[in-house]
Write an enzyme that holds these catalytic residues in place. Structure first.
Site, mmCIF file in Angstrom:
data_model
loop_
_atom_site.group_PDB
_atom_site.id
_atom_site.type_symbol
_atom_site.label_atom_id
_atom_site.label_comp_id
_atom_site.label_asym_id
_atom_site.label_seq_id
_atom_site.Cartn_x
_atom_site.Cartn_y
_atom_site.Cartn_z
ATOM 1 N N ASN A 239 0.282 43.946 75.483
ATOM 2 C CA ASN A 239 0.702 43.123 74.349
ATOM 3 C C ASN A 239 1.140 41.772 74.926
ATOM 4 O O ASN A 239 2.203 41.668 75.528
ATOM 5 C CB ASN A 239 1.865 43.833 73.649
ATOM 6 C CG ASN A 239 2.305 43.123 72.398
ATOM 7 O OD1 ASN A 239 1.840 42.012 72.098
ATOM 8 N ND2 ASN A 239 3.215 43.730 71.670
ATOM 9 N N LYS B 126 3.564 41.957 78.019
ATOM 10 C CA LYS B 126 4.347 43.192 77.976
ATOM 11 C C LYS B 126 3.373 44.360 78.065
ATOM 12 O O LYS B 126 2.260 44.277 77.534
ATOM 13 C CB LYS B 126 5.133 43.284 76.659
ATOM 14 C CG LYS B 126 6.202 42.221 76.544
ATOM 15 C CD LYS B 126 6.997 42.415 75.274
ATOM 16 C CE LYS B 126 7.961 41.250 75.109
ATOM 17 N NZ LYS B 126 8.205 40.892 73.737
ATOM 18 N N ARG C 113 -3.296 44.999 72.041
ATOM 19 C CA ARG C 113 -2.892 44.505 70.719
ATOM 20 C C ARG C 113 -3.648 43.203 70.464
ATOM 21 O O ARG C 113 -3.523 42.241 71.206
ATOM 22 C CB ARG C 113 -1.397 44.244 70.672
ATOM 23 C CG ARG C 113 -0.999 43.712 69.325
ATOM 24 C CD ARG C 113 0.450 43.399 69.209
ATOM 25 N NE ARG C 113 0.698 42.844 67.875
ATOM 26 C CZ ARG C 113 1.745 42.120 67.575
ATOM 27 N NH1 ARG C 113 2.650 41.860 68.491
ATOM 28 N NH2 ARG C 113 1.900 41.650 66.363
ATOM 29 N N HIS D 168 1.172 41.610 61.662
ATOM 30 C CA HIS D 168 2.185 42.646 61.927
ATOM 31 C C HIS D 168 1.706 44.028 61.485
ATOM 32 O O HIS D 168 2.514 44.931 61.230
ATOM 33 C CB HIS D 168 3.517 42.348 61.197
ATOM 34 C CG HIS D 168 4.258 41.180 61.753
ATOM 35 N ND1 HIS D 168 4.901 40.266 60.940
ATOM 36 C CD2 HIS D 168 4.468 40.768 63.021
ATOM 37 C CE1 HIS D 168 5.466 39.332 61.694
ATOM 38 N NE2 HIS D 168 5.217 39.606 62.958
ATOM 39 N N HIS E 46 9.214 43.098 57.942
ATOM 40 C CA HIS E 46 9.215 42.965 59.403
ATOM 41 C C HIS E 46 9.794 41.593 59.728
ATOM 42 O O HIS E 46 9.121 40.569 59.562
ATOM 43 C CB HIS E 46 7.794 43.098 59.966
ATOM 44 C CG HIS E 46 7.754 42.928 61.454
ATOM 45 N ND1 HIS E 46 7.479 43.952 62.319
ATOM 46 C CD2 HIS E 46 8.002 41.845 62.233
ATOM 47 C CE1 HIS E 46 7.558 43.509 63.569
ATOM 48 N NE2 HIS E 46 7.871 42.219 63.539
ATOM 49 N N GLY F 86 8.557 36.024 64.304
ATOM 50 C CA GLY F 86 7.620 35.876 63.188
ATOM 51 C C GLY F 86 8.072 36.878 62.131
ATOM 52 O O GLY F 86 8.510 37.967 62.490
ATOM 53 N N ARG G 144 7.933 28.761 61.967
ATOM 54 C CA ARG G 144 6.806 28.529 61.043
ATOM 55 C C ARG G 144 7.309 28.283 59.618
ATOM 56 O O ARG G 144 8.296 28.893 59.197
ATOM 57 C CB ARG G 144 5.874 29.745 61.034
ATOM 58 C CG ARG G 144 5.392 30.109 62.414
ATOM 59 C CD ARG G 144 4.514 31.346 62.374
ATOM 60 N NE ARG G 144 4.420 31.937 63.703
ATOM 61 C CZ ARG G 144 4.216 33.230 63.932
ATOM 62 N NH1 ARG G 144 4.080 34.073 62.937
ATOM 63 N NH2 ARG G 144 4.154 33.678 65.167
ATOM 64 N N ASP H 30 16.366 31.083 66.830
ATOM 65 C CA ASP H 30 16.926 32.399 67.122
ATOM 66 C C ASP H 30 18.085 32.697 66.166
ATOM 67 O O ASP H 30 19.053 31.937 66.092
ATOM 68 C CB ASP H 30 17.408 32.421 68.584
ATOM 69 C CG ASP H 30 17.744 33.824 69.052
ATOM 70 O OD1 ASP H 30 18.614 34.473 68.430
ATOM 71 O OD2 ASP H 30 17.137 34.265 70.029
ATOM 72 N N ARG I 38 20.490 34.732 66.286
ATOM 73 C CA ARG I 38 21.828 34.864 66.882
ATOM 74 C C ARG I 38 22.497 33.496 67.025
ATOM 75 O O ARG I 38 23.679 33.335 66.720
ATOM 76 C CB ARG I 38 21.735 35.539 68.261
ATOM 77 C CG ARG I 38 21.523 37.031 68.151
ATOM 78 C CD ARG I 38 21.098 37.623 69.464
ATOM 79 N NE ARG I 38 19.748 37.175 69.812
ATOM 80 C CZ ARG I 38 18.946 37.794 70.651
ATOM 81 N NH1 ARG I 38 19.347 38.878 71.251
ATOM 82 N NH2 ARG I 38 17.736 37.346 70.905
ATOM 83 N N ILE J 224 15.356 40.921 63.759
ATOM 84 C CA ILE J 224 16.383 40.565 62.768
ATOM 85 C C ILE J 224 16.623 41.743 61.829
ATOM 86 O O ILE J 224 17.777 42.091 61.530
ATOM 87 C CB ILE J 224 15.955 39.304 61.978
ATOM 88 C CG1 ILE J 224 15.820 38.104 62.926
ATOM 89 C CG2 ILE J 224 16.932 39.011 60.843
ATOM 90 C CD1 ILE J 224 15.197 36.861 62.289
ATOM 91 N N GLY J 225 15.539 42.367 61.374
ATOM 92 C CA GLY J 225 15.666 43.503 60.454
ATOM 93 C C GLY J 225 16.503 44.634 61.046
ATOM 94 O O GLY J 225 17.286 45.283 60.348
ATOM 95 N N GLU J 226 16.351 44.851 62.349
ATOM 96 C CA GLU J 226 17.092 45.949 62.997
ATOM 97 C C GLU J 226 18.530 45.575 63.328
ATOM 98 O O GLU J 226 19.413 46.422 63.308
ATOM 99 C CB GLU J 226 16.417 46.325 64.325
ATOM 100 C CG GLU J 226 15.122 47.056 64.183
ATOM 101 C CD GLU J 226 14.357 47.003 65.500
ATOM 102 O OE1 GLU J 226 14.940 47.308 66.543
ATOM 103 O OE2 GLU J 226 13.183 46.633 65.462
ATOM 104 N N GLU K 84 5.186 50.107 67.862
ATOM 105 C CA GLU K 84 3.830 49.548 67.915
ATOM 106 C C GLU K 84 3.012 50.124 69.075
ATOM 107 O O GLU K 84 1.836 50.440 68.908
ATOM 108 C CB GLU K 84 3.916 48.026 68.019
ATOM 109 C CG GLU K 84 4.394 47.410 66.713
ATOM 110 C CD GLU K 84 4.912 45.992 66.864
ATOM 111 O OE1 GLU K 84 5.879 45.799 67.626
ATOM 112 O OE2 GLU K 84 4.372 45.088 66.222
#
Ligand code: ADP
Length: 397
Positions: free
Chosen positions: A10, A17, A91, A179, A202, A206, A235, A284, A286, A333-335, A384
């Site tokens: 990926n 990765k 991926r 995604h 997600h 992105g 974006r 970011d 955070r 962010i979702g997690e 993933e």
């Protein structure tokens, strides 16, 4: 089927990765994961961990280019210290109009994917490079392209068709959605109890959101390119086309080359916009949350725009699905961003989305809806790499 080490690759703009899974019949076991990060710098990082998180490789090499970075991965996996891969899953963000199925990689397939580079210009050149290198550096091993667009192939034409002249549609201009491997992995993790009416958000660097009926994608926010849909790190997301024309004309005042002007426009809408563009500070979450604590109004506006857009999109997908059984948050962010989840859901009580503040005070997998909430709200990390391994095993037959 005998035990099979499957390598998952990926690649991003500055990193590669990877993970290695052992696949045996229905069983999947992660053996290793690693990354080469900081491509283009004098001091990058290269590490490999085992499944328990022990670092087996931990280096800080110079990484002048992607070739050097990928060579490090290939050499490590050929060294005998790790199980050599029997198959590789890549991926691939966008297959374009002609490559809609996950499949074995041949030089001709790579050429075909490359033809539609304009549809994912920040991602496809990297994937194409790594696919070609993998065929060269891992000869005789089957490589498979696993597409983010694959999950979205079930969207109806009324969703995918763009309101433009036929000549552009014939060139493949339509909604593809991205995604997809993450969305598939959420559906996979919910099996066998996949709710009929499901929305998955997600939210990473992105960000996108999908309406899923009976496990199949009905609609998704990203469009022809990953720049469309909801505002994300750098974006714009969907935007009045007149804004693009305005920016293009401004650029053209000092940039005579049409190609260079298009590239500058791309930078403006894909790399310098979104949370970064509005806050003028960071892409970011955070950093933005910290800045908000310090009273930074632009950071507040950027985050409000993000959460407001997502709430609005959730509302439209509830209408499209004719109701909602479950809302899932995933991605970095979702997690992890408790405040984003709370702010997105704050005004959605009339849709039956009721989040419990104490339950929401978590990072990682959890059910965060209030007792009695008509809609179940969950946080589920994506899987993933596991999904890619599943596809590779299926394609190996
Ligand atoms: P990518 O799209 O690059 O895979 P990720 O899914 O890793 O991105 O998500 C990156 C985003 O997640 C960043 O905006 C980051 O700030 C955010 N994030 C990660 N950890 C946290 C955290 N603990 N709290 C808030 N936001 C977080």
């Amino acid at each position: 089927m005998p035990s099979l080490p499957v390598l998952v690759l990926n690649s991003g703009s500055s990193s590669i990765k990877f993970s290695v899974y052992e696949a045996e019949n229905g069983e999947r076991r992660k053996l290793h994961e690693g990354a080469v990060d900081g491509i283009g710098t004098d001091q990058g990082s290269f590490w490999i961990k085992d499944a328990d998180g022990n670092k087996l490789v931990d280096q800080t090499p110079a990484l002048p280019n992607r070739s050097v970075a990928f060579r490090l991965v290939a050499d490590a996996l050929h060294s005998g210290d790790f199980p050599a891969p029997a198959a590789i899953g890549h991926r691939v963000v966008c297959g374009g109009p002609t490559v809609q199925e996950n499949q074995i990689i041949t030089p001709a397939l790579i050429d075909e994917i490359e033809r539609y580079t304009d549809f994912a210009p920040l991602h496809t050149p990297i994937a194409v490079y790594i696919m070609r290198e993998a065929l060269r550096l891992f000869p005789g091993i089957p490589n498979f392209a696993i597409l983010d667009t694959y999950f979205h192939r079930t969207m109806p034409e009324v969703v995918t068709h763009m309101p433009i002249r036929e000549e552009y549609s014939a060139m493949g201009v339509r909604r593809y959605g991205y995604h997809g491997i993450s969305y598939e992995s959420i559906v996979y993790q919910l099996e066998p109890n996949v709710p009929e009416k499901l929305i998955v958000a997600h939210l990473g660097n992105g960000a996108s959101i999908s309406a899923i009926r009976n496990g199949k994608c009905l609609d998704t926010s990203m469009g022809l390119t990953p720049t469309g849909g909801i505002i994300s790190g750098t974006r714009t997301g969907d935007i009045d086309p007149g804004v693009l024309l305005f920016i293009l004309r401004k650029i053209a005042e000092t940039e005579p080359s049409a190609t260079a002007a298009a590239d500058k426009l791309e930078t403006a809408v894909s790399k310098k916009a979104g949370l970064l563009g509005v806050s003028g500070l960071s892409n970011d979450m955070r950093d933005l949350r910290e800045a908000i604590k310090g009273g930074n109004a632009k950071a507040r506006l950027a985050v409000d725009k993000f959460t407001w857009t997502i709430a609005k999109w959730i509302g439209s997908y509830v209408a499209e699905l004719g109701g909602l059984d479950m809302l899932v948050f995933t991605g970095g962010i979702g997690e992890n961003d408790i405040a984003s989840r709370a702010e997105i859901c704050a005004g959605l009580g009339t849709l039956g989305i009721l989040v419990d503040a104490a339950r929401n005070n978590v990072r990682g997998e959890a059910t965060i809806s209030a007792a009695g909430s008509p809609v179940t709200v969950r946080v589920i990390p994506p899987a993933e790499d596991l999904m890619i391994v599943n596809h590779v095993v299926r394609l190996l037959g």
